[in-house]
Design a protein around this motif. Structure first.
Motif, PDB file in Angstrom:
ATOM      1  N   ASN A  65       0.825  -1.186   0.000  1.00  0.00           N
ATOM      2  CA  ASN A  65       0.000   0.000   0.000  1.00  0.00           C
ATOM      3  C   ASN A  65       0.872   1.254   0.000  1.00  0.00           C
ATOM      4  O   ASN A  65       0.566   2.227  -0.672  1.00  0.00           O
ATOM      5  CB  ASN A  65      -0.917  -0.004   1.219  1.00  0.00           C
ATOM      6  N   PHE A  66       1.935   1.222   0.798  1.00  0.00           N
ATOM      7  CA  PHE A  66       2.829   2.378   0.839  1.00  0.00           C
ATOM      8  C   PHE A  66       3.470   2.584  -0.523  1.00  0.00           C
ATOM      9  O   PHE A  66       3.564   3.717  -1.001  1.00  0.00           O
ATOM     10  CB  PHE A  66       3.908   2.189   1.908  1.00  0.00           C
ATOM     11  N   LEU A 111       1.198   4.297  -2.900  1.00  0.00           N
ATOM     12  CA  LEU A 111       0.907   5.699  -2.535  1.00  0.00           C
ATOM     13  C   LEU A 111      -0.583   6.033  -2.633  1.00  0.00           C
ATOM     14  O   LEU A 111      -0.946   7.174  -2.905  1.00  0.00           O
ATOM     15  CB  LEU A 111       1.688   6.649  -3.456  1.00  0.00           C
ATOM     16  N   GLY A 112      -1.424   5.015  -2.435  1.00  0.00           N
ATOM     17  CA  GLY A 112      -2.860   5.263  -2.517  1.00  0.00           C
ATOM     18  C   GLY A 112      -3.387   5.275  -3.948  1.00  0.00           C
ATOM     19  O   GLY A 112      -4.572   5.511  -4.178  1.00  0.00           O
ATOM     20  N   LEU A 113      -2.503   5.031  -4.917  1.00  0.00           N
ATOM     21  CA  LEU A 113      -2.920   4.989  -6.318  1.00  0.00           C
ATOM     22  C   LEU A 113      -3.388   3.579  -6.656  1.00  0.00           C
ATOM     23  O   LEU A 113      -3.070   2.632  -5.938  1.00  0.00           O
ATOM     24  CB  LEU A 113      -1.741   5.376  -7.222  1.00  0.00           C
ATOM     25  N   ASP A 114      -4.119   3.439  -7.767  1.00  0.00           N
ATOM     26  CA  ASP A 114      -4.635   2.100  -8.058  1.00  0.00           C
ATOM     27  C   ASP A 114      -3.946   1.442  -9.251  1.00  0.00           C
ATOM     28  O   ASP A 114      -4.391   0.420  -9.745  1.00  0.00           O
ATOM     29  CB  ASP A 114      -6.161   2.125  -8.265  1.00  0.00           C
ATOM     30  N   ASP A 115      -2.849   2.048  -9.717  1.00  0.00           N
ATOM     31  CA  ASP A 115      -2.131   1.464 -10.852  1.00  0.00           C
ATOM     32  C   ASP A 115      -0.649   1.446 -10.509  1.00  0.00           C
ATOM     33  O   ASP A 115      -0.055   2.490 -10.229  1.00  0.00           O
ATOM     34  CB  ASP A 115      -2.383   2.296 -12.112  1.00  0.00           C
ATOM     35  N   VAL A 154       1.634   3.868 -12.530  1.00  0.00           N
ATOM     36  CA  VAL A 154       1.642   5.283 -12.157  1.00  0.00           C
ATOM     37  C   VAL A 154       2.479   5.469 -10.897  1.00  0.00           C
ATOM     38  O   VAL A 154       3.270   6.410 -10.793  1.00  0.00           O
ATOM     39  CB  VAL A 154       0.203   5.803 -11.962  1.00  0.00           C
ATOM     40  N   VAL A 176       6.021   7.754 -10.287  1.00  0.00           N
ATOM     41  CA  VAL A 176       6.348   8.669  -9.195  1.00  0.00           C
ATOM     42  C   VAL A 176       7.660   8.250  -8.534  1.00  0.00           C
ATOM     43  O   VAL A 176       8.568   9.063  -8.331  1.00  0.00           O
ATOM     44  CB  VAL A 176       5.209   8.705  -8.152  1.00  0.00           C
TER      45      VAL A 176
END
Lengths: 44, 532
Positions: free
Chosen positions: A2-3, A6-10, A13, A17
């Motif tokens: 999850n970390f 970064l809260g993204l779903d792909d 992406v 970052v």
């Protein structure tokens, strides 16, 4: 996981970052390691 | 926004610009000072100047708007800008450019290429490419800056255009490269501070990094509901890459990531900055500074652009005091991507951030424009006028006249060219530069066997294939330009997917590189000069 995402779903992406941060870190290390390198009299 | 308040800020800002331009003028005594800042630029100044010249308003507002519309997949451009535009550029191209530029006493990019390959013709050819295509890019940046001033200061567009051009013309013409770089250093600092404030305030407003990302991820279902055409083009959500092999995937990967990312390597106004420092030490230091600059300025714009959707949509949480809620960013901006970031700042964040961001955008436009004007001036005065006439007159005077000429051409283009053509200026310039110059530039630094014929062939093929792609293959340009439609009755020659969406650089750059190698082996008129 999850970390890393970064809260993204792909993951791609999130990777963009992290890759941007990582390559910036590489540039910082590259510049820092060579900070005083190459400043000779004839500009080498 | 309070126009008077902002007008005062702009007057102070412009005063500082004029002062630094004057300092550049006072410190300019000869050709080396005017063209290359005396080959003694401070690494911070060089890095800021490189970054500020690199990143224009379109990179912040334009691509930030694309992020607002299509999502964070564009963060791969941030990666490319740093990995290729900074690290590869400085480490692979920068040091060698500085050394060889010093070896041949080159002061401009065309002079660098011409002297390296022992050909006055090549110098003039490069200069002509710059002279023909750079005004397209500079007119786009000029108009963008003028429109921005028009909106912010509430003045007539023509006045905004003339004032904007006049201020930049003043410090470029008289201050030369020193004036340009001193001002860039100030503007680059403003850009970093402005974008950092924007990023931090945006995450604060939206509840933090993870919370903001999570909320944006949960909005993915709105894409097929509210943006069916974009969904059909491959858009699947603002925190996801577009669907593989879709129209938008090809645009993101080929045009944005590769076209812009690789195109930055062969920009004459960036390459010349490698020759403004005294030694490699300055370039190593500038790599560190430049990478942080790009990450903060560009990365912030893209993240904020995408995240603005959270702000515009979750109006029921009270973020938008009394304004319409439940909108996507592109909807709130009335379908105009370029308005997403300014609108977000205006509605969501404190007023002082709008002022800071406005100066950030002004800085981005002016710094890019000044670098283009300076290169055009050097090209027209030093490479074309003095070079073609074999004159040994004052290069500084010739370059100053060249700057004025370049500015006048850019202004005229801004008034004369139709909007559809102007909007393509950036893409045309980046694409042509990459295909025309990149293989030859690399060969100039590393391949002694490159011949003059090979370089001519490479540049000719690069330009030819790029233009063919622009006029006849790549729908984004071929459709508005209308030449393919006029001749063949269709917007592009090859309609088979994905070719209308594949950027020209994908095929023009390999063709140019192959032409260089083939031409160098076919006709071995090797350059007279050596490279260490």
């Amino acid at each position: 996981m999850n970390f890393f995402l970064l809260g993204l779903d792909d993951i791609w992406v999130a990777l963009a970052v992290w890759a941007s941060l990582a390559v910036t870190l590489c540039c910082i290390i590259y510049g820092a390691v060579n900070w005083n390198h190459g400043g000779g009299k004839d500009g080498e | 926004m309070d126009s008077l308040y902002f007008a005062i800020c702009v007057v102070i800002y412009l005063g500082m610009v004029i002062y630094l331009g004057y300092r550049g003028y006072r410190n300019t005594g000869n050709r080396k000072d005017y063209m290359l800042a005396g080959r003694s630029a401070h690494p911070f100044v060089m890095a800021m100047s490189y970054g500020a010249a690199f990143i224009s308003t379109s990179a912040i507002v334009g691509f930030g708007g694309i992020a607002g519309t299509f999502g964070m997949g564009i963060m791969w451009l941030t990666f490319m800008n740093i990995a290729v535009g900074i690290l590869a550029a400085f480490a692979i191209f920068g040091h060698r450019t500085r050394e060889i530029g010093q070896l041949y006493n080159a002061h401009t990019f065309p002079e660098f290429i011409g002297k390296r390959f022992g050909s006055r013709g090549l110098r003039i050819f490069c200069a002509l490419v710059i002279f023909i295509f750079m005004p397209l890019y500079s007119s786009v940046v000029l108009i963008g800056g003028a429109r921005f001033l028009q909106e912010m200061l509430n003045i007539d567009y023509s006045w905004a255009l003339l004032i904007f051009a006049a201020v930049v013309a003043l410090y470029v013409t008289f201050g030369g490269m020193k004036g340009v770089m001193y001002v860039d250093a100030m503007m680059g600092t403003i850009m970093i501070v402005g974008m950092l404030i924007l990023l931090i305030m945006s995450y604060w407003k939206l509840g933090g990094v993870f919370e903001a990302h999570r909320e944006l991820s949960e909005m993915a279902h709105l894409v097929p509901e509210r943006l069916p055409e974009m969904a059909a083009a491959g858009h699947v959500g603002w925190t996801a890459m577009p669907e593989f092999n879709s129209e938008w995937w090809w645009t993101l990967v080929s045009s944005i990531m590769l076209g812009v990312g690789i195109g930055a390597l062969a920009q004459p106004q960036l390459a010349v900055r490698f020759m403004t420092v005294k030694s490699s030490k300055e370039l190593y230091r500038a790599t560190l500074i430049g990478s942080v600059f790009i990450l903060l300025v560009v990365g912030s714009a893209y993240m904020v652009g995408a995240l603005s959707n959270v702000f515009f949509y979750y109006g029921d949480k009270g973020m938008l005091s009394g304004l319409a809620s439940g909108q996507l960013a592109i909807e709130a901006a009335g379908g105009n991507k370029d308005l997403i970031i300014p609108l977000f700042i205006n509605r969501a964040l404190p007023k002082f951030i709008l002022y800071a961001f406005s100066l950030t955008l002004l800085s981005a436009a002016m710094s890019t424009l000044s670098s283009l004007f300076h290169v055009m001036g050097s090209t027209i005065g030093n490479d074309l006028f003095l070079g073609m006439n074999k004159k040994s007159g004052s290069s500084v005077l010739a370059a100053r006249c060249g700057v004025i000429t370049g500015i006048v051409i850019s202004i005229l283009l801004g008034f004369v060219l139709p909007p559809g053509f102007i909007a393509r200026g950036t893409a045309i310039f980046f694409g042509v530069c990459a295909a025309a110059f990149l293989p030859a530039y690399f060969a100039a630094l590393y391949w002694e066997k490159a011949s003059r014929f090979g370089v001519y062939l490479s540049m000719g093929c690069g330009i030819g294939v790029s233009l063919f792609g622009l006029f006849f293959l790549h729908r984004s340009e071929s459709a508005p330009l209308g030449i393919c439609q006029m001749i063949f009755g269709r917007t592009e020659l090859v309609s088979t997917f994905p070719w209308p969406f594949v950027d020209m650089v994908i095929y023009s750059l390999p063709v140019s590189a192959i032409a260089l190698v083939a031409g160098s082996y076919l006709v071995k008129n090797k350059a007279k000069g050596k490279i260490k």
